[in-house]
Design a protein around this motif. Structure first.
Motif, short mmCIF file in Angstrom:
data_model
loop_
_atom_site.label_atom_id
_atom_site.label_comp_id
_atom_site.label_asym_id
_atom_site.label_seq_id
_atom_site.Cartn_x
_atom_site.Cartn_y
_atom_site.Cartn_z
N ARG A 30 0.84 -1.19 0.00
CA ARG A 30 0.00 0.00 0.00
C ARG A 30 0.88 1.25 0.00
N GLY A 31 0.59 2.17 -0.88
CA GLY A 31 1.37 3.39 -1.01
C GLY A 31 2.40 3.36 -2.12
N LYS A 72 0.03 5.09 -11.21
CA LYS A 72 -0.88 5.46 -10.13
C LYS A 72 -0.28 4.97 -8.81
N ARG A 73 -0.99 5.27 -7.72
CA ARG A 73 -0.56 4.82 -6.40
C ARG A 73 -1.48 3.70 -5.91
N VAL A 74 -0.88 2.68 -5.30
CA VAL A 74 -1.65 1.57 -4.76
C VAL A 74 -2.35 2.02 -3.48
N ILE A 75 -3.68 1.90 -3.48
CA ILE A 75 -4.49 2.28 -2.32
C ILE A 75 -5.04 1.04 -1.61
N GLY A 76 -5.53 0.08 -2.41
CA GLY A 76 -6.15 -1.11 -1.84
C GLY A 76 -5.46 -2.39 -2.28
N LEU A 77 -5.21 -3.28 -1.34
CA LEU A 77 -4.60 -4.58 -1.61
C LEU A 77 -5.67 -5.66 -1.66
N PRO A 78 -5.37 -6.82 -2.25
CA PRO A 78 -6.34 -7.92 -2.25
C PRO A 78 -6.84 -8.23 -0.84
N ALA A 123 -9.03 -11.02 -5.15
CA ALA A 123 -7.68 -11.61 -5.19
C ALA A 123 -7.04 -11.30 -6.55
N GLY A 124 -5.75 -11.06 -6.54
CA GLY A 124 -5.03 -10.81 -7.79
C GLY A 124 -5.28 -9.44 -8.38
N CYS A 125 -5.83 -8.51 -7.58
CA CYS A 125 -6.16 -7.18 -8.08
C CYS A 125 -5.74 -6.12 -7.06
N TYR A 126 -5.60 -4.89 -7.54
CA TYR A 126 -5.24 -3.76 -6.69
C TYR A 126 -6.10 -2.55 -7.06
#
Length: 305
Positions: free
Chosen positions: A115-116, A157-163, A249-252
């Motif tokens: 995340r981030g 982009k920036r990762v906000i949400g993890l699986p 699962a497998g997505c961000y």
């Protein structure tokens, strides 16, 4: 016309290698013997000479670009104020595993996004429903043509949400796993004096905030800058018809730091893991243009957080 530089490099590497290799296996000895018997100086034919000279060059470029670091240019203002239009960045290609050039199949798993992280990825396309009611990826943002080809583009982009995360987003309000993400006002957005994106943001009264994303490990936060510009637009909320509250699962879930002017997961759904290209880590050049002093030397060497 769109070009896949990785595919071009791979094709050239194979072409030069095959030409040089086949010549050395089947033609070189006979040609050299014939020229030696005639007392002539040996020279490779032009195509073979080009292949022999260029093969190691393109092979090294292919390996470095595919497995070590790859340069990208920031084309839009969706990541402002973190990244500006004209920034040239380096992307760590092995942060999330090694992938085959052009095909993007992972063959060595070295980690997953946190995340981030600021990630570069192949645009997956907009989620649209086809004539049978099935969700498909399309290059048409309006979904008028659900079968429109998805452009071969790299986005950032920036990762906000993890699986497994539960994400909610409503305008300025972002919640991760039921907890609001805090942000502190830094001040009004300034930007470049003559940059088009900067001028637009100032005209709409953009403000800069320090957002505190909770770390994946559960301790502390990732502190980074975002821009808010409510007068410009109203972003889609999460969840919506393309984005469930719980990240599959497998997505961000990814968002631009320019929260009101970024076409991101809120519009086209989660980012599939197989589309990841790498993690952005360094600005190596920042081109401001002829009206802003050409190069912003102050941004060169800046680590991307």
């Amino acid at each position: 016309m769109e070009f896949d530089f990785s595919a071009i490099l791979l094709a050239l590497t194979v072409l030069f290698g095959v030409v040089w290799g086949l010549d050395r296996l089947f033609l070189y000895d006979k040609r050299k013997s014939r020229l030696d018997a005639a007392g002539e100086e040996y020279r490779d034919p032009a195509p073979v000479d080009w292949a022999r000279s260029l093969f190691p060059v393109v092979l090294v470029v292919l390996v470095l670009r595919s497995f070590v670091a790859e340069p990208f240019r920031i084309p839009s203002g969706s990541m402002m104020p973190t990244l500006d239009v004209g920034d040239f960045i380096l992307v760590n290609k092995f942060a999330y595993g090694l992938r085959m050039p052009a095909f993007n199949n992972k063959f060595l798993d070295l980690g997953e996004p946190k995340r981030g992280d600021v990630v570069v990825f192949r645009f997956p396309g907009y989620l649209c429903q086809d004539e049978n009611g099935q969700w498909v990826r399309s290059g048409d943002i309006s979904c008028s043509d659900p079968h429109a080809p998805v452009p071969n583009q790299n986005w950032i982009k920036r990762v906000i949400g993890l699986p497994g995360d539960t994400i909610e987003s409503h305008g300025d309000q972002l919640m991760i796993n039921g907890t609001p993400v805090p942000a502190d006002l830094t001040g009004p957005f300034q930007g470049r004096p003559n940059g088009d994106e900067s001028r637009l943001m100032r005209d709409y009264g953009a403000t800069v905030w320090t957002e505190h994303l909770p770390r994946s490990e559960g301790k502390g936060s990732i502190d980074h800058m975002i821009a808010r510009m409510p007068a410009y637009s109203v972003p889609l909320s999460i969840p919506n018809d393309k984005v469930p509250a719980k990240v599959p699962a497998g997505c961000y879930i990814v968002m631009g730091d320019n929260r009101y002017n970024s076409t991101d997961s809120r519009w086209w759904g989660c980012l599939p893991e197989q589309n990841l290209a790498g993690k952005a880590f360094l600005i190596w050049l920042s081109w401001k243009g002829t009206h802003d002093g050409w190069i912003d030397f102050g941004r060169i060497g800046k680590i991307i957080h």
